[in-house]
Write a protein that holds these residues in place. Structure first.
Motif, short mmCIF file in Angstrom:
data_model
loop_
_atom_site.label_atom_id
_atom_site.label_comp_id
_atom_site.label_asym_id
_atom_site.label_seq_id
_atom_site.Cartn_x
_atom_site.Cartn_y
_atom_site.Cartn_z
N LYS A 1 79.51 15.12 12.86
CA LYS A 1 80.20 14.05 12.14
C LYS A 1 80.47 14.46 10.70
CE LYS A 1 78.49 10.04 14.70
NZ LYS A 1 77.67 8.83 14.61
N ARG B 1 74.60 15.99 16.41
CA ARG B 1 75.66 14.97 16.34
C ARG B 1 75.97 14.62 14.88
NH1 ARG B 1 73.12 11.40 19.45
NH2 ARG B 1 73.43 12.66 21.29
N SER B 2 74.93 14.47 14.09
CA SER B 2 75.10 14.15 12.67
C SER B 2 75.81 15.29 11.94
CB SER B 2 73.73 13.90 12.05
OG SER B 2 73.84 13.76 10.67
N ASP C 1 70.44 14.45 18.09
CA ASP C 1 70.86 13.56 17.00
C ASP C 1 71.25 14.36 15.76
OD1 ASP C 1 70.41 11.35 18.60
OD2 ASP C 1 68.35 11.05 17.84
N MET C 2 70.47 15.38 15.47
CA MET C 2 70.78 16.21 14.31
C MET C 2 72.10 16.96 14.50
SD MET C 2 66.96 17.67 13.47
CE MET C 2 67.57 18.92 12.36
N LYS D 1 63.87 15.43 21.21
CA LYS D 1 64.62 14.19 21.12
C LYS D 1 65.50 14.14 19.85
CE LYS D 1 63.70 9.51 22.49
NZ LYS D 1 62.68 8.49 22.66
N LYS D 2 65.03 14.72 18.76
CA LYS D 2 65.76 14.66 17.49
C LYS D 2 66.86 15.70 17.38
CE LYS D 2 62.14 12.67 14.65
NZ LYS D 2 61.33 12.83 13.44
#
Length: 97
Positions: free
Chosen positions: A35, A31-32, A28-29, A24-25
């Protein structure tokens, strides 16, 4: 380094990463990280544009200072002494080869 790893070792590393961070993480990692890379790239472009804008200004000030004659230097007997100030005769700086 990847050239020395066998396929089984690569799969094992991926499994360990999934166990540590969780499935799940990871998105997100990623994507971060994306960015952060975009922000870094945009800031680098902005800095480059600022440098391009300031370069002509620096050249103009260098041209104007070259055109203005230098003020004669004076020697003062003590600070604030206006009456005793006299010009300095500086030798011409010519290069001899």
């Amino acid at each position: 380094m990847i050239g020395n790893l066998k396929p089984l070792e690569i799969v094992l590393i991926i499994v360990v990463i999934l166990l540590l961070f969780g499935a799940k993480k990871l998105p997100d990692m990623a994507r971060s990280l994306g960015k952060s890379a975009r922000i870094l790239k945009s800031e680098a472009k902005a800095m480059k544009k600022d440098d391009d804008k300031s370069a002509p200004v620096a050249e103009q000030t260098a041209d104007t200072t070259a055109q203005q004659p230098a003020a004669p230097r004076t020697i003062q007997a003590f600070p604030g002494d206006v009456a005793g100030a006299r010009p300095v005769n500086e030798p011409n700086r010519t290069t001899q080869s």
